[in-house]
Design a protein around this motif. Sequence first.
Motif, short mmCIF file in Angstrom:
data_model
loop_
_atom_site.label_atom_id
_atom_site.label_comp_id
_atom_site.label_asym_id
_atom_site.label_seq_id
_atom_site.Cartn_x
_atom_site.Cartn_y
_atom_site.Cartn_z
N UNK A 182 1.28 -2.94 8.93
CA UNK A 182 1.87 -1.70 8.43
C UNK A 182 1.72 -1.59 6.91
N UNK A 183 1.95 -2.70 6.22
CA UNK A 183 1.79 -2.70 4.76
C UNK A 183 0.34 -2.46 4.38
N UNK A 184 -0.59 -3.07 5.14
CA UNK A 184 -2.01 -2.88 4.85
C UNK A 184 -2.42 -1.43 5.07
N UNK A 185 -1.90 -0.80 6.12
CA UNK A 185 -2.22 0.60 6.38
C UNK A 185 -1.70 1.50 5.26
N UNK A 186 -0.50 1.21 4.80
CA UNK A 186 0.09 2.01 3.72
C UNK A 186 -0.71 1.82 2.43
N UNK A 187 -1.17 0.59 2.21
CA UNK A 187 -1.93 0.28 1.01
C UNK A 187 -3.29 0.98 1.02
N UNK A 188 -4.00 0.88 2.14
CA UNK A 188 -5.35 1.44 2.21
C UNK A 188 -5.34 2.96 2.30
N UNK A 189 -4.19 3.53 2.68
CA UNK A 189 -4.12 5.00 2.77
C UNK A 189 -3.85 5.64 1.41
N UNK A 190 -3.72 4.81 0.36
CA UNK A 190 -3.43 5.31 -0.99
C UNK A 190 -2.12 6.08 -1.04
N UNK A 191 -1.12 5.59 -0.31
CA UNK A 191 0.21 6.21 -0.39
C UNK A 191 0.65 6.18 -1.85
N UNK A 192 1.02 7.33 -2.42
CA UNK A 192 1.17 7.44 -3.88
C UNK A 192 2.15 6.47 -4.52
N UNK A 193 3.33 6.28 -3.93
CA UNK A 193 4.32 5.40 -4.56
C UNK A 193 3.82 3.96 -4.59
N UNK A 194 3.35 3.47 -3.45
CA UNK A 194 2.86 2.08 -3.39
C UNK A 194 1.62 1.92 -4.28
N UNK A 195 0.75 2.92 -4.28
CA UNK A 195 -0.46 2.85 -5.11
C UNK A 195 -0.10 2.81 -6.60
N UNK A 196 0.88 3.61 -6.99
CA UNK A 196 1.28 3.65 -8.40
C UNK A 196 1.92 2.34 -8.83
N UNK A 197 2.78 1.78 -7.99
CA UNK A 197 3.39 0.49 -8.30
C UNK A 197 2.34 -0.62 -8.35
N UNK A 198 1.39 -0.58 -7.43
CA UNK A 198 0.32 -1.58 -7.43
C UNK A 198 -0.52 -1.51 -8.69
N UNK A 199 -0.82 -0.29 -9.14
CA UNK A 199 -1.59 -0.14 -10.37
C UNK A 199 -0.79 -0.62 -11.57
N UNK A 200 0.52 -0.38 -11.56
CA UNK A 200 1.36 -0.77 -12.69
C UNK A 200 1.37 -2.29 -12.90
N UNK A 201 1.30 -3.05 -11.82
CA UNK A 201 1.31 -4.51 -11.95
C UNK A 201 -0.09 -5.12 -11.89
#
Length: 201
Positions: free
Chosen positions: A129-148
């Motif tokens: 589920x986390x991988x699907x959310x990550x690869x779908x470029x979900x905005x909140x998770x994508x933004x947090x991932x870019x921040x770190x």
Amino acid sequence: MTTPRDLSIAVMDMAQGRPVEQGDLSLALAGAEMIDLLGAEAIRLDGDRIVPGLRPPMADRLLDEAAAVLIREAPYESVGDWLWRRGRGLSAAYLAALEAEGQLTRQRRRGMPFRSGHPVLADSPARREAANRWTSDEPVLATLGAAIGIRDEWTGDVSSVADDAVVTVLASVNDALMELEAVRQRRAIEDAAFDNIWRGE
């Protein structure tokens, strides 16, 4: 699954070769918790102040803990202050929670049967589920991932898919991360100067 858990899994699973400072991850996890609390209507923002709402039962123990430690008296706590207070040691807490739930295991090192090895994610629905959310470029998770620093900067417009409160939290996470990096750089300069004194340079 929750945003902080998905972010924890993404760091372990999708960030190979991009090590993340634990302090950075802890701040981002605190921000992710706040975004989920906003979604559950457990809090709202008044400017940059966190106003507690009702205490809905949270399905996640760590999110329930986050809701329990909210400051419930005016003038309330700022988003930035919450990130620093709640974020202290938070990455370790999420790692321990994932391990306790069997979401990850520790690989034993050859010849060292009693020493804990490197944590490895189990093949689980939560991981997928986390991988699907990550690869779908979900905005909140994508933004947090870019921040770190575990992915390239997300080029979409977060404000077009998230409300003002979420945008405020994401901006505060970025500010806190920049402040932490400035502290690291200052300490590095001070340590180098101290070493030079001892060497007589």
